[in-house]
Design a protein around this motif. Structure first.
Motif, PDB file in Angstrom:
ATOM      1  N   ARG A 239       3.091  -9.144  12.144  1.00 15.12           N
ATOM      2  CA  ARG A 239       1.976  -9.510  13.029  1.00 15.12           C
ATOM      3  C   ARG A 239       1.031 -10.483  12.342  1.00 15.12           C
ATOM      4  N   LEU A 240       0.805 -10.286  11.031  1.00 14.38           N
ATOM      5  CA  LEU A 240      -0.085 -11.208  10.316  1.00 14.38           C
ATOM      6  C   LEU A 240       0.476 -12.624  10.313  1.00 14.38           C
TER       7      LEU A 240
ATOM      8  N   THR B 214      -5.142  -6.767  14.348  1.00 17.08           N
ATOM      9  CA  THR B 214      -4.080  -6.233  13.485  1.00 17.08           C
ATOM     10  C   THR B 214      -4.686  -5.618  12.228  1.00 17.08           C
ATOM     11  N   ILE B 215      -5.652  -6.344  11.650  1.00 18.28           N
ATOM     12  CA  ILE B 215      -6.265  -5.846  10.415  1.00 18.28           C
ATOM     13  C   ILE B 215      -7.097  -4.593  10.687  1.00 18.28           C
TER      14      ILE B 215
ATOM     15  N   TYR C 163       6.184   0.577   8.915  1.00 19.63           N
ATOM     16  CA  TYR C 163       4.836   0.147   9.291  1.00 19.63           C
ATOM     17  C   TYR C 163       4.504  -1.187   8.646  1.00 19.63           C
TER      18      TYR C 163
ATOM     19  N   LYS D 240      -6.622  -2.463  13.074  1.00 18.10           N
ATOM     20  CA  LYS D 240      -5.702  -1.357  13.347  1.00 18.10           C
ATOM     21  C   LYS D 240      -5.135  -0.784  12.063  1.00 18.10           C
ATOM     22  N   LYS D 241      -4.823  -1.682  11.127  1.00 18.18           N
ATOM     23  CA  LYS D 241      -4.274  -1.197   9.858  1.00 18.18           C
ATOM     24  C   LYS D 241      -5.304  -0.353   9.125  1.00 18.18           C
TER      25      LYS D 241
ATOM     26  N   PHE E 110       0.318   4.150   0.816  1.00 18.25           N
ATOM     27  CA  PHE E 110       0.142   5.101   1.914  1.00 18.25           C
ATOM     28  C   PHE E 110       1.111   4.851   3.074  1.00 18.25           C
ATOM     29  N   PHE E 111       1.551   3.574   3.218  1.00 16.21           N
ATOM     30  CA  PHE E 111       2.324   3.228   4.419  1.00 16.21           C
ATOM     31  C   PHE E 111       3.826   3.278   4.184  1.00 16.21           C
TER      32      PHE E 111
ATOM     33  N   TYR F 272       3.388  -4.693  10.273  1.00 13.04           N
ATOM     34  CA  TYR F 272       2.049  -5.208   9.968  1.00 13.04           C
ATOM     35  C   TYR F 272       2.114  -6.653   9.492  1.00 13.04           C
TER      36      TYR F 272
ATOM     37  N   ALA G  93      -5.377   2.941  10.782  1.00 10.88           N
ATOM     38  CA  ALA G  93      -4.181   3.715  10.466  1.00 10.88           C
ATOM     39  C   ALA G  93      -4.312   4.312   9.075  1.00 10.88           C
ATOM     40  N   ARG G  94      -4.803   3.475   8.153  1.00 10.73           N
ATOM     41  CA  ARG G  94      -4.978   3.946   6.780  1.00 10.73           C
ATOM     42  C   ARG G  94      -5.896   5.164   6.752  1.00 10.73           C
TER      43      ARG G  94
ATOM     44  N   GLU H  88       0.822  -1.211   0.000  1.00 11.96           N
ATOM     45  CA  GLU H  88       0.000   0.000   0.000  1.00 11.96           C
ATOM     46  C   GLU H  88       0.854   1.258   0.000  1.00 11.96           C
TER      47      GLU H  88
ATOM     48  N   LYS I 216      -4.763   8.434   9.616  1.00 13.47           N
ATOM     49  CA  LYS I 216      -3.521   9.156   9.383  1.00 13.47           C
ATOM     50  C   LYS I 216      -3.539   9.855   8.031  1.00 13.47           C
TER      51      LYS I 216
END
Ligand code: ATP
Ligand code: MG
Lengths: 256, 389
Positions: free
Chosen positions: A116-117, B6-7, A109, B9-10, A104-105, A113, B13-14, A102, B17
């Protein structure tokens, strides 16, 4: 040698759109992968060599469980891509141009991410990230949004992200695509390092030099079929890989 | 469970922010509605004030004593006309109305015998139907005259005491009825646009940009992806809907003017608000899930936005029909998702809500949302849908 990947009679046929049908001469379907079988051994780099449209990416997408085969099966480290796709996914790292990050990130990050997945413990992930970002030179760009990274940096980040779970089995589709010689060397050196650490790598490419530099064994596919499978040494015993490939290509086309 | 977080939160964040997204999805809807309604309110009030200022101008020839008082109250009476100039003035709009009474109208009326067969005293009223103001004056004048005519043969009166209160509905009840017809529809629309602001972007957008494929090669379960996305998007959609609702509420006093004085929040109890909140939550889940499913089918955000239009119309219809179904709804209607939400909101606001209705609505909606999550999971599993570019 311990077998880690067994591909048995793998098949994939795509339905063609109406417009595409005309171009393909009326056929409603396209056999992208046609009865493919091969084996890869633990700790080797296996190369899939083939021209554009040969079915390399399709094969690797099936191995990575992104798409399902119409026939046949493949077993990676004891897990079947057909009956246990989740098991396969947690064991592999997959890189192909289709998988985007993505915009945006930031690399920081995204690494966190995906770690964690994959359920990688925080401290392990942090340590791994530091090491990987350093060896690929991403550390200086760790807080730059993906959208603002150069093509090469994006590709390197994709490689790093595909390895967040430190997989034993790595599937790379055209890993050096779009990279300059320096960056490409970083990648090939890293692949060699992975092999030295006992990992298995299966990569696809149409670049002969990459195969010659890296691979232990090579499968050549043309039109979705495996036309040669041997060690690099055997394949290049009489002539260089390029000439050998042209011979193979000619004999396949003459058969038709 | 950890992965769902986690998903979520992402997704947060998307969203949070990204200033551009924040502005377009959270701040702009409320601000726009607030500004729009305020402007509308101001314009409406100005128009009303202007109208009220100016009474209709009327020239009355030979005005009878019996009627002078009531005409003085209703019109601004003009002199200095004669039959000819008055007609011309009505024609060109400088005068609204010209009334000509027969001389000695009162006596003529008193002496007139209905059974005599003679023509009755005739009042001539000249007006200009092309001018709204003139037509208004004409209607008022005829109304006044026919009321006067009735008093002449008075046998009985209806509501003659002008100071008496005959409409026994209290002000609150009237406001409640008004709210219960309008709010469900508006609320559904606001919630829907909240969902539209985020769901297509997060599903069709990720598909279009190829970032969802990256998620699908991880060992995360498809169901976890579906639940995580829908949970996160629902929260954001709620916030967006809240922003619109806030804009609407804050501009309500202006929009309703003095007429809205009867609308207060203390009309409803805690239970009412809890019911509305529960129903809204369950509705947003459904809307987000439906839009997500459509977005998963679409090849691009643009296509998703187009495909969603029929669903938006359906949701709007739910709001419209709830206006009519209102109090007479049988419990069976509460089994229709989204429509039941409009019904509950409508009945809560009108004070005719049934607990069974609320319970059925929330259960049905949550069950339906769960079913939709299953559908979305299946779609995430389908390579034909996820890679149909
Ligand atoms: N989704 C699809 N629908 C229809 N045809 C497809 C689809 N995906 C691939 N194909 C076709 O299958 C064949 C094999 O494609 P594939 O991408 O596997 O080739 P490749 O060996 O990776 O080629 P390249 O070196 O150009 O990347 C091609 O003819 C391609 O057009
Ligand atoms: Mg390819």
């Amino acid at each position: 040698m311990e077998e880690i990947l067994q591909v048995k009679n793998l098949k994939k046929t795509f339905k063609l759109s109406r417009k595409q049908r005309k171009l393909e001469g009326g056929a409603a379907t396209k056999k992208a992968v046609d009865d493919l079988s091969f084996t890869a051994y633990k700790g080797e780099i296996f190369g899939l060599l083939g021209p554009n449209g040969a079915g390399k990416t399709t094969t690797l997408r099936m191995l990575a469980t992104l798409i399902k085969p119409d026939g046949g099966d493949a077993v990676i480290d004891g897990k079947s891509i057909v009956s246990d796709p989740y098991g396969v996914r947690s064991k592999i790292g997959f890189l192909t141009s289709e998988l985007k990050l993505e915009d945006f990130f930031t690399p920081n990050y995204l690494y966190g991410y995906f770690s964690r997945l994959y359920n990688v413990p925080e401290d392990v992930a942090a340590e791994r990230k530091k090491k990987m970002f350093e060896s690929f030179g991403i550390d200086k760009f760790a807080e730059v949004k993906v959208a603002n990274l150069s093509t090469g940096m994006k590709q390197k980040l994709s490689i790093v992200i595909s390895l967040v779970n430190d997989p034993d089995f790595i599937i790379f589709d055209e890993p050096t695509n779009g990279l300059d010689v320096l960056t490409a060397k970083t990648v090939t050196d890293y692949l060699a390092e992975l092999r030295a650490n006992g990992k298995t790598v299966i990569l696809s490419t149409h670049i002969f030099s990459l195969i010659e530099k890296l691979c232990d064994r090579v499968g050549v596919i043309i039109d979705g079929r495996l036309v040669a499978l041997d060690t690099l040494a055997n394949l290049t015993a009489e002539k260089n890989l390029e000439d050998k490939f042209f011979d193979l290509y000619k004999s396949v086309k003459e058969e038709r | 469970m950890k992965t769902v977080l986690t998903i979520i939160k992402k997704e947060f964040a998307r969203f949070f922010k990204d200033t551009r997204l924040l502005i377009t999805a959270l701040i702009l809807p409320g601000l726009l509605i607030f500004a729009l309604y305020n402007i509308m309110g101001t314009i409406m009030q100005n128009a009303e004030d202007k109208e009220a200022e100016k009474a209709c101008t009327v020239y009355i020839a030979d005005i009878p004593d019996s009627l002078e008082q009531s005409f003085l109250l209703s019109f601004s009476l003009k002199a200095d006309f004669n039959d000819e100039t008055a007609r011309a003035a009505v024609k060109d709009g400088s005068l609204d109305l010209y009334m000509a009474f027969p001389k000695n109208f009162d006596e003529a009326v008193k002496d007139y015998d209905v059974s005599s067969g003679q023509p009755a005293p005739n009042v001539q009223i000249y007006y200009n139907s092309a001018k709204p103001k003139s037509f208004e004056a004409y209607s008022l004048a005829t109304a006044l005259l026919s009321r006067y005519e009735q008093t002449l043969v008075n046998k009985f009166d209806i509501n003659a005491d002008l100071n008496g209160v005959y409409d026994l509905a209290d002000v609150q009840n009237v406001s409640r009825t008004v709210l219960s017809t309008v709010v469900p529809m508006v609320l559904l629309m606001l919630l829907f646009s909240g969902c539209m602001a985020v769901a297509p972007e997060s599903i069709a957008g990720e598909k279009e940009r190829g970032t969802i494929a990256t998620l699908l090669v991880t060992p995360v379960k498809r169901s976890v992806v579906a639940v995580g996305k829908i949970a996160a998007l629902s929260v954001i959609a709620l916030l967006s809907g809240l922003s619109s609702a806030l804009g609407m509420l804050l501009s309500l006093p202006k929009l309703a003017g003095s007429a809205g004085g009867g609308i207060t929040f203390s009309m409803y109890g805690f239970g009412d608000y809890a019911a509305i909140l529960g129903v809204i939550l369950s509705t947003v889940l459904i809307l987000v899930a439906v839009i997500s499913i459509v977005s998963a089918f679409a090849k691009s955000v643009k296509e998703a936005n187009g495909l969603v239009v029929p669903i938006m119309i359906l949701v709007m219809l739910c709001g419209v029909f709830s206006m009519f179904a209102g109090a007479v709804a049988s419990i069976g209607l509460y089994f229709i998702p989204v429509f039941n939400s409009a019904l509950v909101i409508s009945t809560v606001l009108s004070g005719t809500v049934s607990v069974a209705g609320i319970a059925v609505t929330i259960c049905v909606n949550v069950a339906f949302a769960a079913l939709l999550v299953l559908v979305l999971t299946r779609m995430f599993n389908s390579e034909k849908i996820m890679f149909n570019r």
